[in-house]
Design a protein around this motif. Structure first.
Motif, PDB file in Angstrom:
ATOM      1  N   ALA A 181       0.806  -1.222   0.000  1.00 21.87           N
ATOM      2  CA  ALA A 181       0.000   0.000   0.000  1.00 21.87           C
ATOM      3  C   ALA A 181       0.837   1.269   0.000  1.00 21.87           C
ATOM      4  O   ALA A 181       0.288   2.363  -0.077  1.00 21.87           O
ATOM      5  N   SER A 251      -6.408   4.524  -5.029  1.00 20.88           N
ATOM      6  CA  SER A 251      -6.703   3.186  -4.505  1.00 20.88           C
ATOM      7  C   SER A 251      -8.118   2.855  -4.928  1.00 20.88           C
ATOM      8  O   SER A 251      -9.045   3.627  -4.656  1.00 20.88           O
ATOM      9  N   ASP A 295       0.295   7.757  -1.282  1.00 18.69           N
ATOM     10  CA  ASP A 295      -0.004   6.328  -1.400  1.00 18.69           C
ATOM     11  C   ASP A 295      -0.583   5.792  -0.088  1.00 18.69           C
ATOM     12  O   ASP A 295      -1.606   5.096  -0.072  1.00 18.69           O
ATOM     13  N   ALA A 296       0.078   6.152   1.016  1.00 17.98           N
ATOM     14  CA  ALA A 296      -0.437   5.711   2.323  1.00 17.98           C
ATOM     15  C   ALA A 296      -1.836   6.284   2.551  1.00 17.98           C
ATOM     16  O   ALA A 296      -2.734   5.604   3.053  1.00 17.98           O
ATOM     17  N   SER A 298      -4.160   7.255   0.252  1.00 14.14           N
ATOM     18  CA  SER A 298      -5.241   6.750  -0.594  1.00 14.14           C
ATOM     19  C   SER A 298      -5.787   5.450   0.002  1.00 14.14           C
ATOM     20  O   SER A 298      -7.005   5.254   0.081  1.00 14.14           O
ATOM     21  N   THR A 299      -4.903   4.593   0.447  1.00 15.51           N
ATOM     22  CA  THR A 299      -5.352   3.330   1.054  1.00 15.51           C
ATOM     23  C   THR A 299      -6.074   3.615   2.377  1.00 15.51           C
ATOM     24  O   THR A 299      -7.135   3.040   2.657  1.00 15.51           O
TER      25      THR A 299
HETATM   26 MG    MG Z   1      -1.754   3.117  -1.298  1.00 17.97          MG
END
Ligand code: MG
Ligand code: AMP
Length: 352
Positions: A181, A251, A295-296, A298-299
């Motif tokens: 993730a 995501s 990235d962190a 969106s998850t």
């Molecule tokens: Mg992510």
């Protein structure tokens, strides 16, 4: 008299020629005319595409892919001797496993997000990811007892990091880490740093939907980044966002999933239930300056749902989000309104 006319004629002709040259040089050049190199490769379990504009583009493509390969070799779950493989297989000395600075930094950030989201984002999700097997040929719906047993092995609080010597210890048996993730976000930032360090002012980096653009296009216009239609089998872009110098990370529950009796089982697992997250969201796109956090996030937002997700986003400076809900309602933060074009009329702007 005749020669005077000739001089005036020659003078006007010269001015016209100069004007034409001037106007043409001011016209937009075709993007194909700029020195550039485009390449793609399958790495980090995804298709990676790079387009770099600049005289040294070819060398920089090679250097970038080399760096991505290095990150994959550190963080892959399946490559033997990767940091994550050694941690998961418990190849430790006195309980501690020594790892690369790359992996250490990604784990630190992952734990930070686990704390922020009160454990909904959790890099120790590995056992649940393996149990469901989503995206593999072994994907299946586990029995309730299996889920309960597996959940008991997932908790980021049992990861102990030692920054003195970049080592790590897992405090419970049969824990497993999964950086799926967040690793691509880290990698995208690393490529951005390499390219900017070499003076690149225009580039497009796409790590399987995790996009980073440096500058604008070489002709000075913005990049147009598509937001994928989250409905299965649609594929195309339902909206596009105009950006320069930004990352766009999405995501979505359409990325990896299987369907059984009309129910979709996707790859983002809620560690509090042990099942794929059911937050009423089809996809979350984060638009910001750094891919690592995006990235962190969106998850995290995908699992947290609209209300808590927006609460988190609104606390952060310079971070915008576009959330698509189950009913095709779109929620976006204020900073996006002027840069986005919704292309598909099935989607509607929703309050909350
Ligand atoms: Mg992510
Ligand atoms: P992304 O596409 O960035 O949202 O990441 C999805 C991937 O993260 C999955 O394929 C898993 O490898 C991993 N993952 C699934 N659930 C979680 C979770 N709750 N926390 C952290 N990582 C997760």
């Amino acid at each position: 008299m005749k020669s005077k006319k000739m001089i005036i004629f020659a003078f006007i002709a010269t001015i016209i020629v100069i004007a034409i040259v001037f106007i043409r040089s001011g016209q937009k050049r075709d993007l194909k005319d700029f020195p550039q190199k485009t390449a793609s490769n399958y790495l980090m379990n995804t298709l990676i595409q790079l387009r770099i504009y600049g005289e040294n583009a070819e060398d920089l493509i090679n250097i970038s892919f080399e760096r991505l390969r290095e990150i994959e070799n550190n963080m892959s779950k399946t490559i033997e001797n990767s940091d994550i493989y050694r941690i998961n297989e418990n190849q430790s000395e006195n309980g501690f496993v020594h790892i690369s600075t790359d992996t250490f930094r990604v784990l630190e950030k992952a734990i930070e997000y686990a704390q922020i989201t009160e454990g909904r984002f959790d890099p120790s999700i590995g056992p649940l990811v393996e149990l469901w097997g989503i995206g593999t040929k072994d994907a299946r719906i586990p029995r309730a007892e299996e889920i309960n047993e597996t959940i008991s092995r997932v908790n980021y609080k049992w990861i102990e990091l030692n920054s003195n010597d970049n080592s790590i210890r897992l405090l419970k048996d049969q824990m497993k880490l999964d950086l799926g993730a967040i690793a691509k976000g880290y990698a995208a930032d690393e490529v951005r740093d390499i390219l900017e360090g070499e003076g690149i002012e225009s580039a497009y980096i796409n790590l399987g939907g995790n996009v980073f653009v440096i500058g604008g296009k070489p002709d000075g216009t913005s990049w147009n980044i598509g937001i994928q239609d989250p409905r299965r089998n649609r594929g195309g872009a339902m909206a596009s966002i105009e950006v320069k110098d930004k990352t766009i990370v999405t995501s979505g529950n359409y990325e990896r999933y299987f369907e059984k009796n009309g129910v979709i089982y996707h790859h983002i697992i809620d560690p509090t239930t042990g099942y794929p997250a059911e937050s009423g969201i089809l996809s979350v796109s984060i638009i910001s300056d750094d891919s690592f956090d995006a990235d962190a996030l969106s998850t995290s937002v995908f699992i947290l749902g609209v209300e808590k997700g927006l609460e988190l986003i609104n606390k952060l400076e310079g971070v915008e989000a576009l959330i698509i809900k189950d009913d095709l309602g779109i929620i976006m933060t204020d900073g996006l309104q002027n840069n986005i074009i919704i292309r598909d009329k099935d989607f509607y702007l929703s309050g909350k």
